[in-house]
Write an enzyme that holds these catalytic residues in place. Structure first.
Site, PDB file in Angstrom:
ATOM      1  N   CYS A  20       1.138   3.068   4.710  1.00  0.00           N
ATOM      2  CA  CYS A  20       1.871   3.694   5.823  1.00  0.00           C
ATOM      3  C   CYS A  20       2.414   2.682   6.821  1.00  0.00           C
ATOM      4  O   CYS A  20       2.492   2.957   8.023  1.00  0.00           O
ATOM      5  CB  CYS A  20       0.994   4.722   6.539  1.00  0.00           C
ATOM      6  SG  CYS A  20       0.298   5.976   5.450  1.00  0.00           S
TER       7      CYS A  20
ATOM      8  N   GLY B  15       0.802  -1.218   0.000  1.00  0.00           N
ATOM      9  CA  GLY B  15       0.000   0.000   0.000  1.00  0.00           C
ATOM     10  C   GLY B  15       0.837   1.270   0.000  1.00  0.00           C
ATOM     11  O   GLY B  15       2.054   1.262   0.210  1.00  0.00           O
ATOM     12  N   HIS B  16       0.146   2.383  -0.186  1.00  0.00           N
ATOM     13  CA  HIS B  16       0.788   3.690  -0.338  1.00  0.00           C
ATOM     14  C   HIS B  16       1.619   4.091   0.890  1.00  0.00           C
ATOM     15  O   HIS B  16       1.245   3.841   2.026  1.00  0.00           O
ATOM     16  CB  HIS B  16      -0.260   4.768  -0.618  1.00  0.00           C
ATOM     17  CG  HIS B  16      -1.142   5.087   0.563  1.00  0.00           C
ATOM     18  ND1 HIS B  16      -0.828   6.062   1.482  1.00  0.00           N
ATOM     19  CD2 HIS B  16      -2.313   4.554   0.968  1.00  0.00           C
ATOM     20  CE1 HIS B  16      -1.777   6.126   2.396  1.00  0.00           C
ATOM     21  NE2 HIS B  16      -2.693   5.219   2.113  1.00  0.00           N
ATOM     22  N   ASP B  17       2.756   4.706   0.601  1.00  0.00           N
ATOM     23  CA  ASP B  17       3.629   5.300   1.623  1.00  0.00           C
ATOM     24  C   ASP B  17       4.244   4.283   2.580  1.00  0.00           C
ATOM     25  O   ASP B  17       4.835   4.665   3.591  1.00  0.00           O
ATOM     26  CB  ASP B  17       2.878   6.365   2.436  1.00  0.00           C
ATOM     27  CG  ASP B  17       2.523   7.582   1.597  1.00  0.00           C
ATOM     28  OD1 ASP B  17       3.436   8.363   1.286  1.00  0.00           O
ATOM     29  OD2 ASP B  17       1.340   7.751   1.240  1.00  0.00           O
TER      30      ASP B  17
END
Length: 309
Positions: free
Chosen positions: A237, A217-219
Site C-alpha cells: 500500500c 508489496g501488495h497494492d
C-alpha cells in the site's frame, strides 16, 4: 475487485450465511480494501477502532462483527468473523485455478513477444507486444503486462500479499484476489518479486526501471519513469509518484507516499511520507543535507569530549 455481475445484498448474505441490515435488493458490485473502496463495494472491519473509518468510507456495504447503526444509503453484513467471510468471498468470486501447462490456454500474448524456456504464464494473463520474458519467470493468474516490457530471469509477478491475522492457533492469511499490472516500457531485473493486490492492483507505471532483487508489496502503486535500485524492499500500500529515484537497500514502511521526483539515497529507511523534489537519507528518514550535517557533527564528539576534559 469487481464481481462478474451485480448481486443483491440478500444473495451475498446467503453465501456467507450471515444476517444483513438494509434492503434485500441493495446492489453489491464488488469488494475492496478500505484504501481503494468505491460505491457498491464490500469492505470488512473487525475491530472497534476502525468501525467509523469503514462506515464512513466510500464503500456502501460494510461486513462488520457488531450490530451498529447503518449509515443512510448503505447496508451491513453482520458476521461473527469478517476476516474469514472476506476470504470466503474471494475464494467464491476468484477461486484458485490449477495449471498443467507452462503457458495457459487462456493467456493472451501479443505479437513479437518472446518467452524464453521454463517460464510459467498463468490463467488469464495478458502480455502486450514486443515483450521479452526471460527464463524461469513466473507470471501468476490475471497479471496484465503492457508493450515493450523486459522481465529478467527468476522474477515472480503475482505472489500472495503478506497479510495475516493472528489467531490463538497461529496466523490466518488474507487470501489475495487482486492483480499485478505492468504498464508499457517497464524493465524488471532478475529475481524480483511483485505481489498482487489483496483485491485491487499492484501497479508499475510506464517507463519505470527496476533493478535486480527488488520486492514490491501488495497494492503498492509505482508511478511513471521511476528508477529503483537493487535490494530495495517496498511494503504494501505504498504510493511512489512519478520520476522517483530509489537507490540500493532502501526499505519502506506500509501506507506511505513518496512524492514525485524525490531521491531516496541508499540504505535509507522510509518511515513516513516525504515530499517530492527533495533528496533524503538515513533512518529515520530526513532530508539528506540535514542528515549528513548531523553525521559530520557526531564525528566531532570525541574532539569536544577531549577539550572538556
Amino acid at each position: 475487485m469487481k464481481f462478474p455481475k451485480v448481486h443483491s445484498l440478500e444473495e451475498i448474505a446467503s453465501l456467507l450465511n450471515c444476517e444483513f441490515i438494509g434492503d434485500k435488493n441493495f446492489e453489491v458490485l464488488g469488494m475492496n480494501e478500505i484504501h481503494v473502496v468505491e460505491p457498491g463495494d464490500i469492505v470488512f472491519v473487525d475491530h472497534p477502532k476502525y468501525y467509523d473509518k469503514a462506515l464512513q468510507s466510500a464503500a456502501t456495504i460494510v461486513l462488520i462483527n457488531k450490530k451498529v447503526d447503518c449509515p443512510e444509503g448503505k447496508a451491513l453484513l453482520i458476521s461473527d468473523d469478517p476476516f474469514r467471510d472476506f476470504n470466503t468471498l474471494t475464494k467464491h468470486f476468484k477461486p484458485f485455478q490449477f495449471a498443467n501447462v507452462a503457458i495457459a490456454s487462456s493467456a493472451e500474448i501479443g505479437e513479437g513477444t518472446v518467452i524464453q524456456p521454463n517460464s510459467f504464464i498463468g490463467n488469464h494473463v495478458k502480455i502486450g507486444k514486443n515483450c521479452l520474458i526471460h527464463s524461469n519467470v513466473s507470471i501468476y493468474d490475471h497479471t496484465v503486462i503492457g508493450d515493450n516490457v523486459i522481465i529478467h530471469a527468476g522474477t515472480i509477478l503475482g505472489a500472495d500479499a503478506f497479510y495475516y491475522k493472528k489467531r490463538p492457533d497461529g496466523f490466518d492469511q488474507l487470501i489475495s484476489g487482486g492483480r499485478v499490472v505492468i504498464e508499457d516500457n517497464v524493465g524488471i531485473g532478475a529475481l524480483c518479486t511483485i505481489d498482487k493486490g489483496v483485491t485491487g492492483d499492484t501497479t508499475i507505471g510506464e517507463g519505470t526501471k527496476i533493478d535486480n532483487q527488488v520486492h514490491v508489496g501488495h497494492d503498492s502503486v509505482i508511478g511513471k519513469k521511476c528508477l529503483i535500485a537493487s535490494q530495495t524492499g517496498i511494503a504494501g500500500c505504498v504510493i511512489i509518484e512519478d520520476e522517483v529515484t530509489i537507490w540500493g537497500q532502501v526499505g519502506t514502511t506500509s501506507g506511505i507516499t513518496i512524492g514525485a521526483k524525490a531521491v531516496i539515497m541508499g540504505q535509507t529507511g522510509v518511515t513516513k511520507s516525504v515530499e517530492g523534489g527533495k533528496s533524503y537519507f538515513g533512518t529515520p528518514i530526513e532530508e539528506s543535507r540535514e542528515k549528513l550535517k548531523q553525521l559530520a557533527n557526531i564525528k566531532k564528539i570525541p574532539e569536544i569530549l577531549n577539550k572538556l576534559k
